[in-house]
Design a protein around this motif. Structure first.
Motif, short mmCIF file in Angstrom:
data_model
loop_
_atom_site.label_atom_id
_atom_site.label_comp_id
_atom_site.label_asym_id
_atom_site.label_seq_id
_atom_site.Cartn_x
_atom_site.Cartn_y
_atom_site.Cartn_z
N MET A 287 0.82 -1.21 0.00
CA MET A 287 0.00 0.00 0.00
C MET A 287 0.85 1.25 0.00
SD MET A 287 -3.22 -0.87 2.50
CE MET A 287 -2.29 -1.64 3.80
N THR A 288 0.29 2.29 -0.59
CA THR A 288 0.89 3.62 -0.56
C THR A 288 -0.17 4.59 -0.08
OG1 THR A 288 0.22 4.25 -2.80
CG2 THR A 288 2.26 2.99 -2.59
N ASP A 289 0.16 5.86 0.02
CA ASP A 289 -0.83 6.85 0.45
C ASP A 289 -1.94 7.04 -0.59
OD1 ASP A 289 0.49 7.26 2.79
OD2 ASP A 289 1.60 9.02 2.09
N PHE A 290 -1.63 6.78 -1.86
CA PHE A 290 -2.62 7.03 -2.92
C PHE A 290 -3.41 5.79 -3.33
CE2 PHE A 290 1.44 6.22 -5.05
CZ PHE A 290 1.11 5.15 -5.87
N GLY A 291 -3.04 4.62 -2.83
CA GLY A 291 -3.79 3.43 -3.20
C GLY A 291 -3.14 2.14 -2.75
N ALA A 302 -2.61 -5.04 -9.74
CA ALA A 302 -3.51 -4.00 -10.21
C ALA A 302 -3.61 -2.91 -9.16
CB ALA A 302 -4.89 -4.59 -10.50
N LEU A 303 -3.82 -1.68 -9.63
CA LEU A 303 -3.92 -0.55 -8.70
C LEU A 303 -5.36 -0.30 -8.29
CD1 LEU A 303 -2.74 1.92 -7.23
CD2 LEU A 303 -3.09 3.22 -9.36
N LEU A 304 -5.59 -0.26 -7.00
CA LEU A 304 -6.88 0.13 -6.44
C LEU A 304 -6.66 1.49 -5.79
CD1 LEU A 304 -9.82 -0.47 -5.63
CD2 LEU A 304 -8.94 -1.70 -3.63
N HIS A 305 -7.05 2.55 -6.53
CA HIS A 305 -6.80 3.90 -6.06
C HIS A 305 -7.61 4.16 -4.80
CE1 HIS A 305 -6.75 8.36 -6.14
NE2 HIS A 305 -5.54 8.16 -6.66
N VAL A 306 -7.09 5.04 -3.93
CA VAL A 306 -7.75 5.34 -2.67
C VAL A 306 -9.18 5.83 -2.88
CG1 VAL A 306 -6.85 7.71 -2.57
CG2 VAL A 306 -7.48 6.53 -0.45
N SER A 307 -9.40 6.51 -4.01
CA SER A 307 -10.74 7.03 -4.31
C SER A 307 -11.71 5.95 -4.74
CB SER A 307 -10.66 8.11 -5.39
OG SER A 307 -10.20 7.54 -6.61
N GLN A 308 -11.20 4.75 -5.01
CA GLN A 308 -12.05 3.66 -5.52
C GLN A 308 -12.24 2.54 -4.50
OE1 GLN A 308 -13.53 3.86 -8.69
NE2 GLN A 308 -12.77 5.93 -8.30
N ILE A 309 -11.78 2.77 -3.27
CA ILE A 309 -11.87 1.72 -2.26
C ILE A 309 -13.27 1.64 -1.65
CG2 ILE A 309 -11.00 0.98 -0.01
CD1 ILE A 309 -8.27 2.08 -0.82
#
Length: 388
Positions: A287-291, A302-309
């Motif tokens: 995990m990172t701060d953005f996703g 695959a990237l799960l962006h923080v805005s899409q959680i």
């Protein structure tokens, strides 16, 4: 003319011997620590085990037998008790000196068993001549523990011959270097990029593993160990194990290897398995701060962006997710060329009517429930942060 007595006649029939003379004798009795030889003299000869060989703790009964004939050298005609002291090892050493000299001059490869492991190297004996092989000349690589050579037969050449100082130096290193050079030449003549070759794991480090290909060490970098992520190579590979590796690149004498075989490439069928709109399940890998990056299978994250959680606002992924947690989401973007996939959990929460009305690519705003993220920009940012 007076007649000779029997004792006088017997004495005259016996030969005269001198110190340093080489004579032949016959073994008439053997004990663990000495042998008695008939040398045709008025006294028998005594050969102790210390004058038989330099090897420690030798039991002469295991080597000599009554009736054996052998050449010996007279060490002392009278030891004070009327006995003749003999030596075999000094005679052998005299002959051995000549043997070593010939080997030195002819650069002959000798073979001998390691008799002693010393602090600074190895000791071997050739024809009763003790030869020292310094630790620096035992191998072409640093040897931390020389005890593994104890009792082994090894090959070497004489690199220094000084009989006056009894200095005889052996060199095994140059033979190893020469042999590797020949093997290297043969290997490069038959391999090329794209070949699959068998090798043995020689060393494992934090950044990769060195594989012995037979005269050449190839580097299997951590990034080429698997289509998936390898955190610690030392937990995956063991020194001595055999691997089939792909030759990825050859640069002079440097060989880059890989275990990423094309037939096991997870991206081969990814366009079908992870097409936009498909529902998929994976585990949070990091995990990172953005996703969060979700591993769908080894080699595909695959990237799960923080805005899409979630539908509600989340400050950072770790507020609701944890590494190893299983996540089900919808594929909202698939970039086969860039090998990038974007996911959305939020998209699974939108009513069917809203899904049908939603455009294929959406841009984030305050009124939108589903957000398509510029995944290239996000991952570029992540790579930049990793580089720092």
């Amino acid at each position: 003319m007076s007649e000779l007595t029997f004792e006088q006649m017997l004495e005259e029939s016996l030969k005269t011997i001198h110190t340093g003379e080489v004579i032949e004798g016959t073994v008439i009795d053997v004990k663990p620590d000495e042998a008695i030889l008939n040398i045709g003299y008025k006294s028998d000869g005594i050969l102790t085990r210390y004058e038989y060989t330099n090897e420690p703790n030798v039991d002469l009964t295991t080597i000599l037998n009554p009736g054996d004939k052998m050449e010996v050298k007279v060490l002392k005609v009278n030891d004070g008790e009327g006995q003749v002291l003999l030596t075999y090892k000094r005679l052998a050493a005299d002959r051995g000196n000549k043997r070593i000299e010939e080997a030195y001059n002819n650069k002959e490869v000798l073979t001998a068993k390691v008799s002693q492991v010393l602090d600074g190297g190895l000791s071997v004996v050739v024809d009763e001549v003790r030869i020292f092989i310094p630790a620096s000349l035992v191998s072409d690589v640093y040897e931390k523990d020389l005890n593994k050579y104890a009792g082994q037969d090894i090959e070497f050449v004489i690199s220094e011959y000084n009989p006056k100082r009894r200095r005889y130096i052996g060199d095994r290193k140059q033979l190893i270097i020469a042999k590797k050079a020949e093997m290297q030449k043969e290997l490069f003549a038959k391999i090329s990029v794209g070949d699959v070759i068998e090798g043995t794991v020689k060393n494992v480090t934090d950044f990769g593993a060195f594989i012995d290909l037979g005269g050449v060490d190839g580097l299997l970098h951590i990034s080429e160990m698997s289509w998936g992520r390898v955190e610690n190579p030392k937990k995956v590979f063991k020194v001595g194990e055999t691997l089939k590796v792909l030759i990825k690149d050859i640069d002079g004498t440097k060989v880059a290897l890989s275990l990423k075989f094309d037939d096991s490439n997870p991206w081969k069928n990814a366009s079908t398995k992870y097409a936009v709109g498909n529902e998929v399940t994976g585990k949070v890998a990091r995990m990172t701060d953005f996703g969060a990056f979700v591993e769908l299978e080894p080699g595909i994250d695959a990237l799960l962006h923080v805005s899409q959680i979630a539908k509600e606002h989340i400050e950072k992924p770790s507020d609701v997710l944890s590494v190893g947690q299983e996540v089900t989401a919808k594929v909202v973007d698939f970039n086969e060329e860039g090998k990038k996939i974007s996911l959305s959990v939020k998209a699974l929460m939108i009513p069917e009517t809203a899904k049908e009305a939603a455009p294929a690519a959406m841009v984030e705003d305050n009124d939108s429930d589903v957000v398509s993220v510029d995944i290239d920009a996000v991952i570029a940012k992540q790579e930049a942060e990793d580089a720092e």
